[in-house]
Design an enzyme around this catalytic site. Structure first.
Site, PDB file in Angstrom:
ATOM      1  N   SER A  56       0.742  -1.311  -0.076  1.00 18.87           N
ATOM      2  CA  SER A  56       0.027   0.014   0.007  1.00 18.87           C
ATOM      3  C   SER A  56       1.031   1.100   0.110  1.00 18.87           C
ATOM      4  CB  SER A  56      -0.989   0.078   1.223  1.00 18.87           C
ATOM      5  OG  SER A  56      -0.173  -0.147   2.350  1.00 18.87           O
ATOM      6  N   ASP A  89      -1.828   5.879  12.067  1.00 22.24           N
ATOM      7  CA  ASP A  89      -1.028   5.545  11.026  1.00 22.24           C
ATOM      8  C   ASP A  89       0.087   6.286  10.943  1.00 22.24           C
ATOM      9  OD1 ASP A  89      -0.146   4.784   8.729  1.00 22.24           O
ATOM     10  OD2 ASP A  89      -2.125   5.190   7.557  1.00 22.24           O
ATOM     11  N   HIS A  98       1.913   4.918   6.448  1.00 24.79           N
ATOM     12  CA  HIS A  98       1.646   5.706   5.091  1.00 24.79           C
ATOM     13  C   HIS A  98       1.864   7.193   5.445  1.00 24.79           C
ATOM     14  CE1 HIS A  98      -0.858   1.914   5.489  1.00 24.79           C
ATOM     15  NE2 HIS A  98      -0.576   1.978   4.189  1.00 24.79           N
TER      16      HIS A  98
END
Length: 485
Positions: free
Chosen positions: A210, A453, A456
């Site tokens: 990702s 998070d 990312h």
């Protein structure tokens, strides 16, 4: 926080009277200086970098093909120690009224598109005047950039929910006001018209997890100032293809977080361990490699989750498995094998004549606790390189990538002339703990604690610099090609 000893620059030579005894020393010093400036990568690769502020995230699974709008149920939160940060039940968004973006800084004016010949001249002139070909792009610092960002969440429709930090109310926008400055040269800011001319008639593939998709979406957003691509892929397919038809250019993403053939132990349960066939190709991308001019390959956090390892069709070990009669390996075992197999697939693709870029490991930045124990990345500005070190396990992953890249380069030269290049994201991104979504990748959920998070990257954000690197690397390839023809 550990500090690096600052390097002392060599002193300026003093004017002296003629002395024959000093002549050999002066010549030696000159040669040493010349070699150092000509081969900066030797210096960089010899440095031992480690990270002090990245907490353990060995159980973290990062990739996601699940919409971020899936609601998180309280009962599903407990099993998240082995689950994806943006999977259902871990880091999901919930419905709510959309927050409008704050007034973004004004965009810079984009010059009219140049012809292909003019672009060649611009690239050649830049490289020659600033000695760009001998400049190590990846050794440097982050410096203020009041012109950024070059798009916003309101001007780009390719931003996924969990990257949309502005939408979810991030209060500080200072993290958007930095650019990467190499020590020995300038790194030009991404220019979409120029990039599209550089890749006219070409094809580009991202292979990875990702974070690779995060990189691709950054590129689409940067190019959106000129044109949006046509998505010609299936809505349910994790592998995507985008076409810039006016430029005969296309971008694809191949979801392959382990790079090698992978089989779930439980087909319908993403939380269960995976079987990794470490010496077998992932044909979802290796069978299509010959169609691309450029391949950007990467892998990272998936290798810290429970897995079983197979070589020559036989189980040889595992990572974080409960069995006591199986050999327990570290993540570096599978990481090295995976990259070696992936590079071998490229080197044995008979018709592949493109260039492969290894995008190196991008460190996470959990501070205060582990990712599922309240760890966060709440900093609001970049670090200096003397303020942090790459942690041991991240340093090992980084070293494995560099070692396997060197092996692949040598094998490619011997076999079919395959070209492998380095896009070093590790060194610059180590210094950007301020660029992650943190808690601003979803709406808050009442009475539910959501994982932050810190893996990312916000869009826009520091990940956009990866495309600054990519543009400069493509310009260097053009210059090399021009000099050889």
């Amino acid at each position: 926080m550990k500090l690096l000893t600052s390097e002392i620059p060599p002193g300026k030579p003093q004017t002296r009277r003629k002395n024959q005894k000093l002549a050999p020393l002066i010549v030696s010093a000159f040669l040493l200086t010349f070699i150092t400036l000509s081969y900066p990568g030797i210096i960089r690769d010899s440095r031992k970098i480690s990270e002090a502020n990245s907490q353990a995230f060995e159980s973290l699974d990062q990739d996601s093909i699940t919409p971020a709008s899936t609601r998180l149920d309280q009962k599903n939160y407990q099993p998240c120690s082995r689950r994806k940060i943006d999977a259902p039940g871990c880091n999901s968004s919930v419905g709510g009224e959309e927050i409008q973006a704050r007034n973004p800084p004004p965009h810079t004016t984009v010059s009219p598109p140049l012809t292909t010949a003019e672009h060649v001249l611009v690239a050649s002139k830049t490289l020659t005047e600033k000695d760009q070909r001998n400049c190590d792009l990846f050794s440097g610092e982050w410096v203020p950039n009041p012109e950024g960002p070059y798009y916003t969440n309101m001007t780009c429709n390719a931003i996924e929910e969990h990257q949309n930090c502005m939408k979810f109310g991030r209060p500080d926008l200072g993290f958007l006001k930095w650019r990467w400055k190499p020590d020995a040269c300038e790194l030009p800011i991404f220019e979409p018209h120029q990039f599209l001319e550089l890749v006219r008639g070409k094809s580009l593939a991202f292979v990875g997890d990702s974070v690779a998709r995060n990189h691709m979406q950054s590129l689409i957003c940067l190019l959106s100032k000129v044109v949006y691509p046509v998505d010609v892929s299936s809505p349910t397919d994790a592998n995507k293809r985008h076409e810039y038809r006016a430029y005969h250019f296309n971008i694809s993403i191949f979801s392959s977080p382990y790079l090698v053939r992978t089989v779930r132990t439980e087909p319908n349960d993403i939380t269960r361990p995976f079987n990794l066939y470490l010496d077998e190709y992932d044909e979802s991308w290796t069978n299509q490699i010959e169609d691309f001019d450029y391949v950007i390959i990467s892998a990272g956090q998936w290798f810290f989750r429970p897995t079983y390892f197979y070589l020559n069709h036989s189980l040889v070990g595992c990572l974080y498995c409960p069995e006591t009669n199986i050999t327990h390996f570290t993540s570096s075992f599978s990481y090295r094998h995976a990259f070696r197999t992936a590079f071998r697939a490229i080197n044995t693709a008979k018709k592949f004549k493109g260039i492969t870029y290894l995008r190196t490991f991008a460190p996470s930045h959990f501070e205060g606790a582990q990712w599922d124990k309240g760890g966060d990345c709440a900093r609001t500005r970049p670090l200096k390189r003397n303020e942090t070190l790459l942690e041991d396990f991240s340093s090992e992953m980084y070293s494995i990538q560099l070692e396997e890249l060197k092996i692949a380069q040598e094998e490619g030269r011997r076999k079919n002339g395959s070209k492998f290049r380095l896009l070093d994201a590790t060194t610059p991104m180590l210094l950007r703990p301020d660029g992650h979504p943190s808690k601003y990748g979803h709406w808050p959920v009442q009475n539910v604690t959501l994982a932050n998070d810190c893996v990312h990257w916000c869009l826009p954000g520091p990940i956009d610099s990866w495309n600054d690197f990519l543009q400069e690397l493509l310009k260097r390839e053009m210059e090399i090609h021009r000099l050889l023809t």
